[in-house]
Structure formats: structure tokens, C-alpha cells
Design an enzyme around this catalytic site. Sequence first.
Site, PDB file in Angstrom:
ATOM      1  N   GLU A   1      -2.396  10.246  -4.990  1.00  0.00           N
ATOM      2  CA  GLU A   1      -3.098  10.356  -3.714  1.00  0.00           C
ATOM      3  C   GLU A   1      -2.715   9.102  -2.947  1.00  0.00           C
ATOM      4  O   GLU A   1      -3.437   8.107  -2.960  1.00  0.00           O
ATOM      5  CB  GLU A   1      -4.606  10.500  -3.925  1.00  0.00           C
ATOM      6  CG  GLU A   1      -5.313  11.153  -2.740  1.00  0.00           C
ATOM      7  CD  GLU A   1      -5.456  10.257  -1.519  1.00  0.00           C
ATOM      8  OE1 GLU A   1      -4.408   9.919  -0.877  1.00  0.00           O
ATOM      9  OE2 GLU A   1      -6.587   9.912  -1.186  1.00  0.00           O
TER      10      GLU A   1
ATOM     11  N   GLU B   1       2.110   6.025   3.997  1.00  0.00           N
ATOM     12  CA  GLU B   1       1.774   5.103   2.898  1.00  0.00           C
ATOM     13  C   GLU B   1       2.928   5.067   1.889  1.00  0.00           C
ATOM     14  O   GLU B   1       2.737   4.772   0.710  1.00  0.00           O
ATOM     15  CB  GLU B   1       0.454   5.554   2.224  1.00  0.00           C
ATOM     16  CG  GLU B   1      -0.333   4.411   1.581  1.00  0.00           C
ATOM     17  CD  GLU B   1      -1.643   4.852   0.909  1.00  0.00           C
ATOM     18  OE1 GLU B   1      -2.343   5.723   1.467  1.00  0.00           O
ATOM     19  OE2 GLU B   1      -1.951   4.322  -0.165  1.00  0.00           O
TER      20      GLU B   1
HETATM   21  C1  LIG Z   1      -5.215   6.426  -1.017  1.00  0.00           C
HETATM   22  S1  LIG Z   1      -5.589   5.361  -2.359  1.00  0.00           S
HETATM   23  C2  LIG Z   1      -6.087   6.499  -3.622  1.00  0.00           C
HETATM   24  C3  LIG Z   1      -6.721   5.844  -4.829  1.00  0.00           C
HETATM   25  C4  LIG Z   1      -7.138   6.795  -5.951  1.00  0.00           C
HETATM   26  N1  LIG Z   1      -5.982   7.427  -6.561  1.00  0.00           N
HETATM   27  C5  LIG Z   1      -8.066   7.857  -5.424  1.00  0.00           C
HETATM   28  O1  LIG Z   1      -7.605   8.981  -5.212  1.00  0.00           O
HETATM   29  O2  LIG Z   1      -9.236   7.567  -5.194  1.00  0.00           O
HETATM   30  C6  LIG Z   1      -3.957   4.900  -2.793  1.00  0.00           C
HETATM   31  C7  LIG Z   1      -3.836   3.616  -3.625  1.00  0.00           C
HETATM   32  O3  LIG Z   1      -2.513   3.596  -4.120  1.00  0.00           O
HETATM   33  C8  LIG Z   1      -1.902   2.333  -3.936  1.00  0.00           C
HETATM   34  N2  LIG Z   1      -0.471   2.661  -3.809  1.00  0.00           N
HETATM   35  C9  LIG Z   1       0.164   3.275  -2.776  1.00  0.00           C
HETATM   36  N3  LIG Z   1       1.438   3.540  -3.078  1.00  0.00           N
HETATM   37  C10 LIG Z   1       1.621   3.081  -4.362  1.00  0.00           C
HETATM   38  C11 LIG Z   1       2.722   3.083  -5.254  1.00  0.00           C
HETATM   39  N4  LIG Z   1       3.901   3.626  -4.910  1.00  0.00           N
HETATM   40  N5  LIG Z   1       2.574   2.509  -6.466  1.00  0.00           N
HETATM   41  C12 LIG Z   1       1.386   1.975  -6.837  1.00  0.00           C
HETATM   42  N6  LIG Z   1       0.298   1.944  -6.029  1.00  0.00           N
HETATM   43  C13 LIG Z   1       0.414   2.514  -4.811  1.00  0.00           C
HETATM   44  C14 LIG Z   1      -2.596   1.729  -2.729  1.00  0.00           C
HETATM   45  O4  LIG Z   1      -2.598   0.314  -2.802  1.00  0.00           O
HETATM   46  C15 LIG Z   1      -4.014   2.316  -2.862  1.00  0.00           C
HETATM   47  O5  LIG Z   1      -4.850   1.470  -3.602  1.00  0.00           O
END
Ligand SMILES: C[S@@+](CC[C@H](N)C(=O)[O-])C[C@H]1O[C@@H](n2cnc3c(N)ncnc32)[C@H](O)[C@@H]1O
Length: 303
Positions: free
Chosen positions: A121, A130
Site C-alpha cells: 500500500e 509515492e
Molecule cells: C501509504 S503507507 C502504508 C502503510 C501500511 N502498509 C498500511 O497499509 O497501513 C506507505 C509506507 O510505505 C513506505 N514506503 C513507500 N515506498 C516504500 C518502499 N519502496 N520501500 C519501503 N517502504 C516504502 C512509506 O514510508 C510509508 O510509511
Amino acid sequence: MSAELPRAAELTMQQAIPPWHFAMMNDQERNHAYRQAIETAVRPGDLVLDIGTGAGVTALLAARAGGQVFTCESNLHTAFLADRVISANGYGDRITLIPRSSTELVVGRDLPGKPDVVTAEIFDCGLIGESALHALEHAHRELISSTTRLVPSGGRLWAQLVESESLHGLNHVDVVEGFDLRPFNVASTRGYFPRRIDCHPHTVLAPAFRLFDFTFGEPPVPRTRQLTVPVTRDGIAHAAVMWFELDLGNGITVSNHGAGSCHWEQAVQTFPAPVTTKAGAAVRITARHDLCALTLDVERTRL
Ligand SMILES: C[S@@+](CC[C@H](N)C(=O)[O-])C[C@H]1O[C@@H](n2cnc3c(N)ncnc32)[C@H](O)[C@@H]1O
């Protein structure tokens, strides 16, 4: 319960972790859709890679569904708190948290093998901002196999042309108090930005059109599309409003279309040179995306 953090560490967390996390975690429609989809996709004993831990919601859902979960988070402060959440919920033995971007993961070093399921997500209001496509492109090259099940499996991006001086004024300036401020427009963004469209007076000039389809089972590539959009109202096309639909599997979808309690706003892209539209005529939209950004250009054309 985890030990309390010193005040200085709390302040660092508050600065380093974007506040939208709270609205996102409390978005029940999103959470229920991901829960249903993850409970359907994950079988007991599956190796699950969860890209983007956040506070741990999707990783916890996958672990509760019986998966052995590896989850990665690129924001070190978020990862620190997620680790506490995971332990507090008793899933420390089922979830391995890797405080790095997915694009730095190596199978064999960070993961015991290629995962049976990937959950992600990592989608902003316009789906790709993102760096979701960048992460997927890397995952296809390095992390997943042809049998890995993806949640979500794909999505669509929709757009609609609107007249709205209010939206245009969020990204452009003209004459203010008798002064020509237009040289400042060099700083206006060419990409989209998040806004609740319902909070801005606007007139819809043409029916919504499908901008791009995304199939996450294939490596994403940059694309350009030209579309002829029939216009239904006289007006001035100041902006395009965009929203996505994500396919989570088995007909389960999430979308940021329209009003409601959804935490995602809509994606708005303003046009540097607004175009006059005539009912019965058409405009040509040129839409481009690479792995991180998307832009639309608009010009008048014949039907
Ligand atoms: C939109 S939030 C969703 C968090 C959780 N999975 C949820 O659904 O509640 C996305 C998170 O992923 C992290 N993120 C985005 N792209 C990423 C990547 N390629 N690898 C690791 N973390 C990532 C961001 O820092 C953020 O904390």
C-alpha cells in the site's frame, strides 16, 4: 508495553513521520478492503513480502492470515515505531521488519526466498507519486517470481477536465494588487498535487475518461498516450482532476473517487495555459508517466 521515549525522540518522530499516517490508518474502507484481500490471498505458511510497513497494518493482517511476513520500511523513524506496534501485538515472531526501501532488498540476504505473496500500500492520490511503479519495477527484476500473488494486482487512473479558478490559483498567479506576479509561475508544479475537489468551486467540462490501466503482474514502463476528449460544456479547462481504482483481487477495490471519508484526496493537475472549450468540440490530452511522475498536456482539437 514499550518503554516511553525521551521527549527529544518524540519530537524527532513528530517531525520525521508525515501526519497523513493517522488519517490513513483510520480509513476503515481502505483497511477493510485490504483485510479482505489479504485474508483471501495469504495461505498459512506463505512467505509474504509487505512493501511499506507504515505502522504495520498490512504486515499484521498478513501475519494474522498465517503468513511468515517480511516487511520493509524506508523511513527509519516509522520503522522504529512499527517495530513497537508489531511487538505490542504479539507478532514479533511472525514479522521480520527491515528498515530499508524495498529497492535495497536482496533475496537470500533479507528474504529467505521469493515470496508467495506481495502486499503493498504505497499509493498516493494519483497512484504513482509515492514511487509505487519504481518499487514494482525493482520487485519484478529482483524479488518476485511468476507465481507471486500481488495485492493489489493492478489499477486504473481516471481523469476529468474542470473549469476552476480556485484550483488554478493553487498553482499559478497573475496580477495581484496591480502587480504582475507572473514571473513567479516558473515555480508552479507540473505534476499533480492532492486536493479535496469538493472544497473548490468547479464546473465539469467533459465526462470522465480512463487515463491509464496498470497491471502490476508485468514490469511497469514509462508510457505516453494521446486521447481525444469530447467536451460537453463551454468553459475554460483550468485543470484535470484524477482519481484511481485499485484492484485488490476477487472484485475488491479501493478508490479515491468523489467525496466521503476516504483519507486520499483527489489528484489535481493545473494547466499552465488554460484552454477555452466549446460544447460539441474536443480537446486533445497528452498523458505521460514514467516510474515516478505523471503529467497531462491539453490542447484544442477536432472531433
Ligand atoms: C501509504 S503507507 C502504508 C502503510 C501500511 N502498509 C498500511 O497499509 O497501513 C506507505 C509506507 O510505505 C513506505 N514506503 C513507500 N515506498 C516504500 C518502499 N519502496 N520501500 C519501503 N517502504 C516504502 C512509506 O514510508 C510509508 O510509511
